[in-house]
Write an enzyme that holds these catalytic residues in place. Structure first.
Site, PDB file in Angstrom:
ATOM      1  N   GLU A 102       6.932 -42.170  26.362  1.00  0.00           N
ATOM      2  CA  GLU A 102       5.701 -42.131  26.194  1.00  0.00           C
ATOM      3  C   GLU A 102       5.476 -42.037  24.664  1.00  0.00           C
ATOM      4  O   GLU A 102       6.044 -40.495  24.141  1.00  0.00           O
ATOM      5  CB  GLU A 102       4.958 -41.671  26.809  1.00  0.00           C
ATOM      6  CG  GLU A 102       4.099 -41.679  26.592  1.00  0.00           C
ATOM      7  CD  GLU A 102       3.088 -43.324  26.581  1.00  0.00           C
ATOM      8  OE1 GLU A 102       2.755 -43.468  24.689  1.00  0.00           O
ATOM      9  OE2 GLU A 102       2.433 -43.226  27.201  1.00  0.00           O
ATOM     10  N   ASP A 129      11.212 -43.780  22.082  1.00  0.00           N
ATOM     11  CA  ASP A 129      11.593 -45.315  21.763  1.00  0.00           C
ATOM     12  C   ASP A 129      11.692 -45.906  23.051  1.00  0.00           C
ATOM     13  O   ASP A 129      13.264 -45.078  22.771  1.00  0.00           O
ATOM     14  CB  ASP A 129      12.010 -46.295  20.731  1.00  0.00           C
ATOM     15  CG  ASP A 129      12.196 -47.769  20.302  1.00  0.00           C
ATOM     16  OD1 ASP A 129      11.958 -48.133  21.587  1.00  0.00           O
ATOM     17  OD2 ASP A 129      12.168 -47.888  19.295  1.00  0.00           O
ATOM     18  N   ASP A 151       1.493 -52.315  27.047  1.00  0.00           N
ATOM     19  CA  ASP A 151       0.253 -53.083  25.918  1.00  0.00           C
ATOM     20  C   ASP A 151       0.551 -54.840  26.130  1.00  0.00           C
ATOM     21  O   ASP A 151       2.129 -54.549  25.419  1.00  0.00           O
ATOM     22  CB  ASP A 151       0.815 -52.812  24.674  1.00  0.00           C
ATOM     23  CG  ASP A 151      -0.399 -53.336  23.802  1.00  0.00           C
ATOM     24  OD1 ASP A 151      -0.374 -54.507  23.727  1.00  0.00           O
ATOM     25  OD2 ASP A 151      -0.459 -52.054  22.808  1.00  0.00           O
ATOM     26  N   LYS A 155      -1.808 -61.438  20.979  1.00  0.00           N
ATOM     27  CA  LYS A 155      -1.797 -62.517  19.670  1.00  0.00           C
ATOM     28  C   LYS A 155      -0.145 -63.358  20.147  1.00  0.00           C
ATOM     29  O   LYS A 155       0.335 -62.495  20.424  1.00  0.00           O
ATOM     30  CB  LYS A 155      -2.270 -62.298  18.642  1.00  0.00           C
ATOM     31  CG  LYS A 155      -3.531 -61.917  18.763  1.00  0.00           C
ATOM     32  CD  LYS A 155      -3.872 -60.683  17.813  1.00  0.00           C
ATOM     33  CE  LYS A 155      -5.661 -59.925  17.096  1.00  0.00           C
ATOM     34  NZ  LYS A 155      -5.780 -59.702  16.146  1.00  0.00           N
ATOM     35  N   ASP A 187      -2.676 -56.879  34.385  1.00  0.00           N
ATOM     36  CA  ASP A 187      -3.408 -56.790  34.647  1.00  0.00           C
ATOM     37  C   ASP A 187      -3.544 -58.272  33.780  1.00  0.00           C
ATOM     38  O   ASP A 187      -4.278 -59.027  34.283  1.00  0.00           O
ATOM     39  CB  ASP A 187      -4.677 -56.637  35.130  1.00  0.00           C
ATOM     40  CG  ASP A 187      -4.618 -55.871  33.868  1.00  0.00           C
ATOM     41  OD1 ASP A 187      -5.824 -56.260  33.650  1.00  0.00           O
ATOM     42  OD2 ASP A 187      -4.108 -55.346  33.177  1.00  0.00           O
TER      43      ASP A 187
END
Length: 247
Positions: A102, A129, A151, A155, A187
């Site tokens: 994280e 990373d 995440d 876009k 989700d």
């Protein structure tokens, strides 16, 4: 879980993600709100004892050597967010070592608070990373990797920033043991479809679902995260995808 917000960025054409993940897979914020004093103290004093130093030399042949006590195997959770799932797994399986990756400082502070309060000894942390960690780990060294509510980078110009790419699927295939699993929860329908497409075209993984309930319901023992509960309250339905390492 990665940050819910995106940094400003210039328009860039989509690609297959290979170049981005060769450089690294983290594009989110590394720090949000100011840490409380005790959280900052844990970052300064507890994290160094639990943090992996992947730049200090090659990984041990057996990742269990990173832990104290009798550790039979080692698993990885990428982007653990607030740490709810990772903490629950570590408590449920005390003889398994867990590596949590994280880069988001506030998430790291939250899990350190829980590790201290619950006196958990079978978690090691990497504040960087995940692509670098995958490259460092020995071949066939883990039975399972979890990626829970990452995440989604919705876009189109940011799709190359999603963790699931052909390059990272291949990197996971290198270190997951035969018969082991990559587990993914989201989700966001588009990211689920994206993940299915990337994993199904990989010769190294087999989607384990045989009927709809297999991906519509969490697997046995799954610990719902704070983000997952929020998604449910807001009417978003998650998919729970499991892929077995074959070959």
């Amino acid at each position: 879980m990665a940050s819910d917000h995106e940094p400003d960025d210039q328009e860039t054409p989509p690609d297959d993600g290979a170049s981005a993940h060769a450089r690294g897979s983290f594009f989110g914020r590394r720090k949000g709100h100011k840490l409380r004093n005790h959280q900052a103290d844990l970052i300064d004093n507890l994290l160094p004892h639990l943090a992996l130093d992947i730049g200090g030399g090659p990984a041990p042949a057996r990742l269990a050597e990173l832990f104290e006590g009798e550790i039979s195997d080692v698993r990885l959770e990428i982007g653990f967010g607030g740490g709810e799932h990772l903490i629950a797994e570590a408590q449920a399986f005390p003889h398994i070592g867990f590596i949590g990756c994280e880069p988001y400082v506030n998430g790291m502070a939250k899990i350190l608070t829980q590790i201290e309060a619950l006196n958990i000894s079978n978690i090691r942390l990497y504040a960087g990373d995940a692509a670098e960690l995958l490259a460092w780990a020995p071949p066939q060294s883990m039975p399972r990797i979890d990626l829970i509510h990452p995440d989604p980078w919705p876009k189109r110009r940011h799709w190359k920033r999603r963790f699931v790419q052909d390059a990272t699927v291949a990197a996971m295939a290198r270190i997951i043991k035969s018969g082991g699993e990559f587990r993914f929860v989201s989700d966001i329908d588009d990211y689920c479809a994206w993940t299915l497409a990337h994993l199904k075209r990989s010769p190294d993984f087999l989607w384990t679902a045989e009927r709809a309930i297999d991906w519509r319901q969490p697997w046995d023992g799954y610990t719902m995260t704070r983000y997952g509960r929020k998604a449910e309250r807001e009417g978003r339905v998650a998919a729970y995808l499991r892929f077995r390492r074959v070959g």
